[in-house]
Design an enzyme around this catalytic site. Structure first.
Site, mmCIF file in Angstrom:
data_model
loop_
_atom_site.group_PDB
_atom_site.id
_atom_site.type_symbol
_atom_site.label_atom_id
_atom_site.label_comp_id
_atom_site.label_asym_id
_atom_site.label_seq_id
_atom_site.Cartn_x
_atom_site.Cartn_y
_atom_site.Cartn_z
ATOM 1 N N TYR A 15 -3.303 12.394 6.734
ATOM 2 C CA TYR A 15 -3.981 10.907 6.486
ATOM 3 C C TYR A 15 -2.586 9.910 7.366
ATOM 4 C CZ TYR A 15 -2.731 6.745 3.290
ATOM 5 O OH TYR A 15 -2.601 5.320 2.904
ATOM 6 N N GLY B 235 0.806 -1.326 0.005
ATOM 7 C CA GLY B 235 -0.627 -0.091 -0.252
ATOM 8 C C GLY B 235 0.820 1.154 0.000
ATOM 9 N N CYS B 236 -0.035 2.528 0.483
ATOM 10 C CA CYS B 236 0.926 3.329 0.437
ATOM 11 C C CYS B 236 2.387 4.082 1.342
ATOM 12 C CB CYS B 236 0.584 4.378 1.540
ATOM 13 S SG CYS B 236 1.177 5.635 1.265
ATOM 14 N N TYR B 237 3.559 3.733 0.400
ATOM 15 C CA TYR B 237 4.620 3.755 1.226
ATOM 16 C C TYR B 237 5.175 4.946 2.602
ATOM 17 C CZ TYR B 237 5.519 7.255 -3.228
ATOM 18 O OH TYR B 237 5.555 7.740 -3.433
ATOM 19 N N TRP B 238 4.704 5.352 2.407
ATOM 20 C CA TRP B 238 4.777 5.956 3.544
ATOM 21 C C TRP B 238 4.421 5.320 4.848
ATOM 22 C CZ3 TRP B 238 0.193 10.876 2.280
ATOM 23 C CH2 TRP B 238 1.169 10.963 1.158
#
Length: 223
Positions: free
Chosen positions: A197, A50-53
């Site tokens: 987020y 998913g989101c790499y953050w």
């Protein structure tokens, strides 16, 4: 999925409190695991979840991890891409994180255990949390035969574990190269802890990791 205007930011900020977060679960350690080679000081592994953050944000707090870099893997490495292009969802690339770690401190299998316990839901096809598209799929990109053996065996182990109602869909994919994301996407969680987020989707994962694996947690993230 993560570009917000003022109204969207306000709504998302409210959801930080209002919406529940997926319940994490501790998965068993993999068997077999990759043995540390006495002649190698550091190893590299690549994860897409998913989101790499959030993937980078959590893995950078694992003891033994020296470096975690956000970027892209899975597509043809002959193509130069960026966040905007990958976000269109048709490049074959997935948001990914390249981890450099000391295998004498933390094994590849332990990184997998953390990944599937608190970072990625292995049962959601081509999405994680609010982010949908093939660029947000969960995938493992082994860089050597030992990682490949451990990754495939672990996915089979998780499939038989009964921890999830739905089938495990995370795939082992061929590693074709890694491209770094832009600098403003690196260390995003650390630099932007109050971003809506991060607060809604990623900070709870880090909190879960700290609580579930206290012996693996390091307060200061890797670079």
């Amino acid at each position: 999925m993560r570009r917000f205007d003022g109204i969207a930011l306000a709504i998302l900020a409210a959801l930080v409190v209002a919406a529940p977060v997926r319940a994490e679960r501790v998965v068993r350690a993999p068997a077999p695991d990759v043995e540390a080679a006495a002649t190698r000081k550091l190893e590299t592994a690549v994860f897409a979840g998913g989101c790499y953050w959030g993937v980078e944000g959590v893995l950078s707090h694992v003891k033994g991890v020296h470096l975690a870099v956000s970027g892209f893997a899975g597509g043809p490495n002959s193509r130069r891409i960026d966040y905007a292009r990958v976000s269109e969802g048709d490049t074959g690339f997935a948001e990914s994180v390249r981890v450099t770690y000391d295998p004498k401190v933390v094994s590849y299998g332990t990184l997998l255990r953390v990944f599937f316990s608190v970072i990625a839901d292995p049962t959601t096809l081509n999405y994680q949390g609010p982010d949908h598209g093939t660029q947000y799929r969960s995938a493992l990109f082994p860089l050597n035969a030992g990682q490949d053996k451990t990754a495939r065996a672990y996915l089979a182990q998780l499939s038989k574990s009964g921890l999830w109602r739905d089938p495990v869909v995370t795939k082992v994919e061929r590693f074709t190269g890694f491209q770094d994301a832009a600098s403003d996407h690196q260390d995003f969680m650390r630099k932007n802890p109050r971003h809506p987020y991060i607060m809604r989707w990623d900070a709870p994962k880090l909190d879960a990791f700290r609580q579930m694996f206290p012996d693996l947690y390091q307060e200061k993230p890797s670079a």
